[in-house]
Design an enzyme around this catalytic site. Structure first.
Site, PDB file in Angstrom:
ATOM      1  N   TYR A  22      44.709  29.837  42.356  1.00 28.87           N
ATOM      2  CA  TYR A  22      45.903  30.454  42.052  1.00 28.87           C
ATOM      3  C   TYR A  22      46.766  30.959  43.154  1.00 28.87           C
ATOM      4  O   TYR A  22      47.971  30.580  43.588  1.00 28.87           O
ATOM      5  CB  TYR A  22      45.858  31.167  40.797  1.00 28.87           C
ATOM      6  CG  TYR A  22      47.298  31.951  40.522  1.00 28.87           C
ATOM      7  CD1 TYR A  22      48.147  31.234  39.864  1.00 28.87           C
ATOM      8  CD2 TYR A  22      47.603  33.539  40.729  1.00 28.87           C
ATOM      9  CE1 TYR A  22      49.222  31.928  39.420  1.00 28.87           C
ATOM     10  CE2 TYR A  22      48.717  34.146  40.235  1.00 28.87           C
ATOM     11  CZ  TYR A  22      49.608  33.103  39.492  1.00 28.87           C
ATOM     12  OH  TYR A  22      50.723  33.800  39.117  1.00 28.87           O
TER      13      TYR A  22
ATOM     14  N   ASN B   9      51.717  42.079  38.603  1.00 31.41           N
ATOM     15  CA  ASN B   9      51.287  42.279  37.250  1.00 31.41           C
ATOM     16  C   ASN B   9      52.378  42.900  36.272  1.00 31.41           C
ATOM     17  O   ASN B   9      52.487  44.151  36.082  1.00 31.41           O
ATOM     18  CB  ASN B   9      50.195  43.496  37.212  1.00 31.41           C
ATOM     19  CG  ASN B   9      48.973  43.056  37.860  1.00 31.41           C
ATOM     20  OD1 ASN B   9      48.396  41.981  37.639  1.00 31.41           O
ATOM     21  ND2 ASN B   9      48.581  43.679  38.881  1.00 31.41           N
TER      22      ASN B   9
ATOM     23  N   ALA C 201      45.841  42.158  31.794  1.00 30.74           N
ATOM     24  CA  ALA C 201      45.096  43.585  31.320  1.00 30.74           C
ATOM     25  C   ALA C 201      46.210  44.241  30.138  1.00 30.74           C
ATOM     26  O   ALA C 201      45.831  44.861  29.163  1.00 30.74           O
ATOM     27  CB  ALA C 201      44.675  44.486  32.399  1.00 30.74           C
TER      28      ALA C 201
ATOM     29  N   LYS D 171      43.863  44.830  21.895  1.00 27.48           N
ATOM     30  CA  LYS D 171      42.581  45.254  21.640  1.00 27.48           C
ATOM     31  C   LYS D 171      42.619  46.662  20.687  1.00 27.48           C
ATOM     32  O   LYS D 171      42.029  46.889  19.935  1.00 27.48           O
ATOM     33  CB  LYS D 171      41.539  45.476  22.609  1.00 27.48           C
ATOM     34  CG  LYS D 171      41.345  44.174  23.448  1.00 27.48           C
ATOM     35  CD  LYS D 171      40.294  43.530  22.592  1.00 27.48           C
ATOM     36  CE  LYS D 171      38.839  44.020  22.631  1.00 27.48           C
ATOM     37  NZ  LYS D 171      38.130  43.006  21.696  1.00 27.48           N
TER      38      LYS D 171
ATOM     39  N   THR E  94      41.369  48.937  39.874  1.00 29.03           N
ATOM     40  CA  THR E  94      42.806  49.459  40.027  1.00 29.03           C
ATOM     41  C   THR E  94      43.896  48.430  40.469  1.00 29.03           C
ATOM     42  O   THR E  94      43.519  47.618  40.789  1.00 29.03           O
ATOM     43  CB  THR E  94      42.970  50.877  41.340  1.00 29.03           C
ATOM     44  OG1 THR E  94      42.597  49.953  42.480  1.00 29.03           O
ATOM     45  CG2 THR E  94      42.292  51.968  41.087  1.00 29.03           C
TER      46      THR E  94
ATOM     47  N   ARG F 244      44.381  46.774  43.780  1.00 23.98           N
ATOM     48  CA  ARG F 244      45.475  46.196  44.429  1.00 23.98           C
ATOM     49  C   ARG F 244      46.649  47.174  44.020  1.00 23.98           C
ATOM     50  O   ARG F 244      46.941  47.474  43.024  1.00 23.98           O
ATOM     51  CB  ARG F 244      45.633  44.820  43.846  1.00 23.98           C
ATOM     52  CG  ARG F 244      47.177  44.185  44.343  1.00 23.98           C
ATOM     53  CD  ARG F 244      47.049  42.799  43.734  1.00 23.98           C
ATOM     54  NE  ARG F 244      45.969  41.723  44.105  1.00 23.98           N
ATOM     55  CZ  ARG F 244      45.550  40.905  43.364  1.00 23.98           C
ATOM     56  NH1 ARG F 244      46.069  40.661  42.052  1.00 23.98           N
ATOM     57  NH2 ARG F 244      44.668  40.038  43.739  1.00 23.98           N
TER      58      ARG F 244
END
Length: 340
Positions: A155, A184, A199, A206, A227, A292
């Site tokens: 990717y 993100n 995430a 969840k 992180t 990151r």
């Protein structure tokens, strides 16, 4: 080579059936753009948002001929189309991710031949040298840290190659290109189950599932101390438009600089949900790099702006949407691990 885009200019959004693409079409429409074409490979019933008053098309942009049809009569292209997902997906589907190189390449070739004026490419923080991301207390990544190159396998390499393709098409053929390295992105109306979720959405799902089912445990990939920074969708949309209308020729970070551990991310979602859950750490699962974060020095210097939505604010909206989706379906999705 900079300046605002006319609200009547014809615009193509590639990947419009996806999370960011769907929001971008809505954002452009709500901001007065009247000639929008939205293209995605997925059937319409799998698009996250289908907007009325838009030329919506189901088509495979990996094909050059399809790209020619898609850009015909178009002035500006936003390319958000690619095959991607969270760390679990991209680590298990490196070749699939690499094939997305055809989309940007063919959109650029078609754009050159059909007279497209400006082309936006959504790159990723996965282009950055992984050797610089080996600790949780990571130094925020600057744009120049992409070289010497050692990106995320599959990717990340596709994204880095496509960045160079944009620059070379600009230099050789005069197509104005803009590249943003997304960090993100999260928010409502996105993937939250099935293996491609990232995430924030996975953790919201969840926690919501546990609350609805009366369970008291959540599984996390890794030890929870890796992180990341997470950018809310509203900041992503505004930043994308600012970069598209700027004279910034080189790739630029578009991300939050609010660094958190995955454990802290879970803390925030638990507080929003009003629960406390035991955490089962799966140390053998895909985890990605250790740390990151986005260095926003350049975007502040060039645009006088940076993403600023606090994580707690964005997660509250995201959790509410996912909780409502699960409640409406009355079928909590099959349990899956949380990717970092």
């Amino acid at each position: 080579m900079s300046g605002s885009i006319s609200r009547t200019d014809p615009i193509l959004v590639g990947g419009a059936g996806g999370f960011i693409g769907g929001w971008l079409v809505r954002y452009l429409q709500e901001n007065g753009f009247t000639d929008l074409r939205a293209v995605d490979i997925k059937p319409f019933d799998e698009w996250y948002q289908v907007l009325p008053g838009v030329d919506n098309r189901v088509a495979d942009l990996r094909s050059l001929e399809t790209c020619r049809d898609a850009v015909r009569g178009i002035s500006h292209v936003y390319n958000l189309a690619c095959d991607m997902g969270g760390m679990g997906f991209i680590e298990a589907n490196r070749a699939v991710c690499m094939i997305s190189v055809l989309i940007n390449t063919h959109l650029l070739i078609a754009g050159r031949d059909e007279g497209v004026q400006r082309h936006f490419y959504s790159s990723s923080a996965c282009v950055y040298n992984t050797d610089l991301q080996g600790v949780s207390d990571v130094t925020a990544l600057r744009e120049e840290d992409a070289y010497p190159a050692l990106p995320e396998d599959g990717y990340g390499w596709e994204k880095l190659f496509s960045e160079r393709m944009c620059r070379n098409f600009q230099d050789d053929f005069g197509i104005e290109t803009r590249v943003a390295r997304y960090h993100n992105v999260y928010g409502p109306h996105g993937t939250y189950a099935g293996g491609r979720e990232k995430a924030p959405a996975a953790i919201c799902r969840k926690v919501a599932e546990a609350k609805l089912a009366g369970e008291d445990e959540i599984e996390i990939w890794g030890d929870g101390e890796q992180t990341r920074s997470f950018m809310y969708i509203d900041d992503c949309l505004l930043g994308t438009q600012k970069i598209m209308e700027s004279d910034i020729l080189d790739p630029i970070n578009l991300g939050s600089s609010e660094l958190v551990t995955i454990n802290q991310l879970v803390d925030v979602v638990e507080e929003i949900a009003g629960v406390r859950l035991r955490r089962q750490y799966n140390l053998d699962a895909p985890k990605g790099v250790r740390g990151r974060n986005s260095d926003n020095t350049l975007i502040l210097e060039r645009l006088g702006w940076e993403p600023s939505t606090p994580l707690s604010v964005g997660l509250e909206k995201t959790f509410a949407w996912i909780h409502d989706e699960l409640t409406a379906s009355a079928r909590p999705s099959r349990r899956a691990a949380v990717s970092g």
